[in-house]
Enzyme design. Structure first.
Site, PDB file in Angstrom:
ATOM      1  N   SER A  69      52.152  69.570  19.946  1.00  0.00           N
ATOM      2  CA  SER A  69      51.820  68.878  18.791  1.00  0.00           C
ATOM      3  C   SER A  69      51.454  69.905  18.630  1.00  0.00           C
ATOM      4  O   SER A  69      52.053  71.287  17.920  1.00  0.00           O
ATOM      5  CB  SER A  69      50.945  67.426  18.967  1.00  0.00           C
ATOM      6  OG  SER A  69      50.734  66.846  17.693  1.00  0.00           O
ATOM      7  N   ASP A  89      60.037  59.702  16.898  1.00  0.00           N
ATOM      8  CA  ASP A  89      58.337  60.646  16.400  1.00  0.00           C
ATOM      9  C   ASP A  89      58.032  60.585  15.419  1.00  0.00           C
ATOM     10  O   ASP A  89      58.876  61.172  14.386  1.00  0.00           O
ATOM     11  CB  ASP A  89      58.554  62.144  16.883  1.00  0.00           C
ATOM     12  CG  ASP A  89      57.319  62.912  17.443  1.00  0.00           C
ATOM     13  OD1 ASP A  89      56.535  62.464  16.076  1.00  0.00           O
ATOM     14  OD2 ASP A  89      56.826  63.587  17.614  1.00  0.00           O
ATOM     15  N   HIS A 137      55.755  60.581  19.837  1.00  0.00           N
ATOM     16  CA  HIS A 137      54.750  61.498  19.951  1.00  0.00           C
ATOM     17  C   HIS A 137      53.996  61.812  20.830  1.00  0.00           C
ATOM     18  O   HIS A 137      53.699  62.879  21.358  1.00  0.00           O
ATOM     19  CB  HIS A 137      53.734  61.361  18.456  1.00  0.00           C
ATOM     20  CG  HIS A 137      53.750  62.963  18.092  1.00  0.00           C
ATOM     21  ND1 HIS A 137      54.145  63.813  17.562  1.00  0.00           N
ATOM     22  CD2 HIS A 137      52.145  63.875  18.693  1.00  0.00           C
ATOM     23  CE1 HIS A 137      53.711  65.770  17.491  1.00  0.00           C
ATOM     24  NE2 HIS A 137      52.317  64.947  17.930  1.00  0.00           N
TER      25      HIS A 137
HETATM   26  C1  MLT Z   1      49.743  69.373  13.062  1.00  0.00           C
HETATM   27  O1  MLT Z   1      48.775  69.112  11.886  1.00  0.00           O
HETATM   28  O2  MLT Z   1      50.353  70.632  13.664  1.00  0.00           O
HETATM   29  C2  MLT Z   1      51.000  68.201  13.347  1.00  0.00           C
HETATM   30  O3  MLT Z   1      50.740  66.984  12.838  1.00  0.00           O
HETATM   31  C3  MLT Z   1      50.988  67.726  14.821  1.00  0.00           C
HETATM   32  C4  MLT Z   1      49.303  67.316  14.969  1.00  0.00           C
HETATM   33  O4  MLT Z   1      48.416  68.154  15.349  1.00  0.00           O
HETATM   34  O5  MLT Z   1      49.099  65.969  14.765  1.00  0.00           O
END
Ligand code: MLT
Length: 199
Positions: free
Chosen positions: A100, A150, A181
């Site tokens: 992520s 996701d 996700h």
């Molecule tokens: C981010 O902000 O890098 C992406 O939206 C994924 C997350 O960390 O939630």
């Protein structure tokens, strides 16, 4: 940067990068599934979003603060150079494993620095920036784990990232799970299989 380093028995180094709200402890169990012999460098993001560690600021979900992203990418790259000196590992042998937000900063390393990584496993990444020219990534192996449903990383985002990285010469494998996700055990297993073949 706050981090954990564990010396391995090979010259490979797995760089572990957690998701929003995570810590440098989170992805440690993954490293032994992917490569038991590699050293491990697990880093905590320096940005705090209401107390949740991240690797760079965002304006809102899915919208990145690009200036901060570039600055933090530089910071991480410099940290890797310094860690290589401090711990005596080969800077050219670092493979990122990010989830992520951690996958997004790993992607950003690839977008901004030539030879910053030897390869990358990106779980649920987004396109870190658009409209910039990437460095030469000729032959660089990248695994992308994605969820068909996701809500944070729509499928098109995954396809776009693959296309952009391939445009710079990377060899990208997309692996799809039916879920969202969440990081699944199955995709970690698939990434480990891919790693054994590609690296
Ligand atoms: C981010 O902000 O890098 C992406 O939206 C994924 C997350 O960390 O939630």
């Amino acid at each position: 940067m706050k981090h954990i380093f564990r010396q391995g028995t090979s010259d490979r180094v797995l760089l572990l990068l957690h998701g929003t709200g995570g810590t440098e402890e989170d992805l440690l169990p993954l490293s032994s599934l992917i490569d038991k012999e590699a050293s491990v460098l697990s880093v905590r993001g320096n940005v705090s979003e209401n107390g949740m560690p991240r690797f760079f600021k965002r304006l809102r979900e899915g919208v990145f603060d690009e200036e901060d992203l570039v600055e933090r990418t530089n910071e991480l790259n410099t940290f890797l150079n310094e860690a290589a000196d401090e711990y005596g590992f080969h800077r050219g042998k670092v493979v990122a494993v990010g989830y992520s937000n951690g996958a997004n900063i790993a992607g950003s390393l690839l977008f901004h620095f030539e030879k910053s990584l030897e390869g990358a496993i990106l779980f649920h990444p987004m396109v870190p920036r658009r409209g910039i020219e990437l460095p030469d990534l000729d032959g660089l192996p990248v695994f992308i784990g994605a969820g068909e449903n996701d809500p944070i990383c729509p499928a098109q985002e995954t396809e776009d990232l693959k296309e952009i990285l391939e445009g710079a010469g990377a060899i990208v494998t997309n692996h799809w799970e039916k879920l969202g996700h969440r990081l699944t055990e199955n995709e970690v297993r698939e990434a480990a299989k891919w790693y054994k073949k590609q690296l």
